[in-house]
Design an enzyme around this catalytic site. Structure first.
Site, mmCIF file in Angstrom:
data_model
loop_
_atom_site.group_PDB
_atom_site.id
_atom_site.type_symbol
_atom_site.label_atom_id
_atom_site.label_comp_id
_atom_site.label_asym_id
_atom_site.label_seq_id
_atom_site.Cartn_x
_atom_site.Cartn_y
_atom_site.Cartn_z
ATOM 1 N N HIS A 175 0.052 -12.202 1.419
ATOM 2 C CA HIS A 175 -0.680 -11.239 0.607
ATOM 3 C C HIS A 175 -0.775 -11.695 -0.849
ATOM 4 C CE1 HIS A 175 -1.377 -6.619 -0.092
ATOM 5 N NE2 HIS A 175 -2.459 -7.345 -0.287
ATOM 6 N N TYR A 233 0.832 -1.202 0.000
ATOM 7 C CA TYR A 233 0.000 0.000 0.000
ATOM 8 C C TYR A 233 0.870 1.257 0.000
ATOM 9 C CZ TYR A 233 -3.527 -3.411 1.557
ATOM 10 O OH TYR A 233 -4.349 -4.509 1.671
#
Length: 337
Positions: free
Chosen positions: A140, A56
């Protein structure tokens, strides 16, 4: 705000979580003061679960979240981050990150689900956040990396959990089938399920949700608005569904669901937040929150009472699957611990 415990672990999550992808400048710049104020507003509202990742904003989300939480009593909140994408120097920067975050591309992502990669990723996340530990670590998006993720990354995380370094471990993905495999075949305590148990997609009922229920494991639901189509009281053409323009048939279905919600005195986004909690394995819904105003709106939506009859009517009209669980009441859910 109610708390729910992750499976057999000591970790408890508030039923609403703060998703920090957007404060990593997802799609557009979020000023630092807005990010700070959003986190402070979430804290004041009782939110104590915060989720981030190196992906992110090439670390920006982790830095901002860590700075905002650093002076809070460490045992009063839960923070999760993720492994699988290492941030390494970018030998050919072009100016802006090409993966949707408005940040400089001095770094790039490198897939790595090896044991060393996991340990290195956690170490650098702790450096960026300035925190002493992570409570939850997820793999992830390991879609294309099952073997290394299951045989190297998850055992490395399990070792850290068993040593008490991490409280809980899991995987986060936009699909449900492989998440079910992580629950059944690895040491995962929970999964982060993106967009596959929503008012428009209940495919998780076929695999990961029954696996979690059978094994006594937990699910965190994200992407409950399916990229935006369920985020407004009245869906319209041009809105997004799973990162693409929503097909007209899905827009029409969302509009029909909105009509039923209105007939029951509630709204489509409030029902979208409440819906995942109808399954007993879902312990948390985490939403992206960019500004204080978004935090306030999300908390208000989460607080709305959702009548049980709403789910019954949606089933009867064929707008959601008939095998959806009976539900556990709306508003501030009665099954809070």
């Amino acid at each position: 705000m109610g708390h729910r415990k992750i499976g057999d672990t000591p970790v408890e999550l508030t039923e609403l979580g703060f998703g920090a992808s957007v404060i990593g400048n997802l799609y557009r710049v979020t000023p630092a003061h807005d990010a700070q104020a959003a986190i402070e507003t979430a804290w004041d509202a009782g939110i104590r679960y915060f989720d981030t990742a190196p992906h992110y904003g090439l670390g920006l989300s982790e830095r901002r979240l860590g700075a905002a939480l650093r002076d809070r009593p460490r045992d009063t909140y839960v923070i999760s981050s993720k492994v699988g994408r290492l941030l390494v120097p970018n030998e050919r920067p072009a100016g802006i990150d090409p993966e949707g975050f408005v940040v400089r591309d001095d770094l790039r992502r490198q897939w790595d689900f090896s044991r060393d990669g996991v340990l290195r990723s956690i170490e650098t996340t702790l450096e960026r956040t300035g925190l002493d530990r992570l409570d939850i670590v997820y793999l992830h998006d390991p879609d294309a990396h099952w073997r290394q993720a299951s045989e190297e990354a998850m055992p490395a995380l399990a070792e850290l959990r068993d040593q008490g370094v991490i409280g809980a471990i899991g995987a986060g993905m936009n699909q449900s089938a492989m998440l079910a495999r992580f629950l059944r075949e690895t040491a995962a305590d929970l999964v982060m399920l993106a967009g596959r148990y929503t008012l428009l997609d209940q495919s998780a009922l076929d695999d990961v949700l029954p696996a979690a229920q059978e094994l006594g494991k937990s699910v965190v639901a994200v992407g409950v608005f399916n990229s935006g189509l369920l985020s407004r009281d009245r869906p319209a053409e041009g809105m997004k569904y799973d990162y693409q323009d929503a097909p007209p048939a899905l827009v029409a279905r969302a509009q029909a669901i909105a009509d039923v919600c209105a007939a029951h005195g509630t709204t489509l986004p409030a029902a979208a937040i409440a819906f995942p909690h109808t399954h007993p394995t879902v312990i948390n819904v985490t939403l992206g929150m960019r500004t204080p105003e978004q935090v306030v709106r999300n908390v208000e939506l989460q607080d709305q009472h959702i009548p049980q009859d709403l789910w019954d009517d949606l089933r009867a009209q064929g707008l959601i699957r008939s095998d959806m669980p009976e539900g556990h009441a709306g508003g501030r859910y009665s099954r809070c611990l």
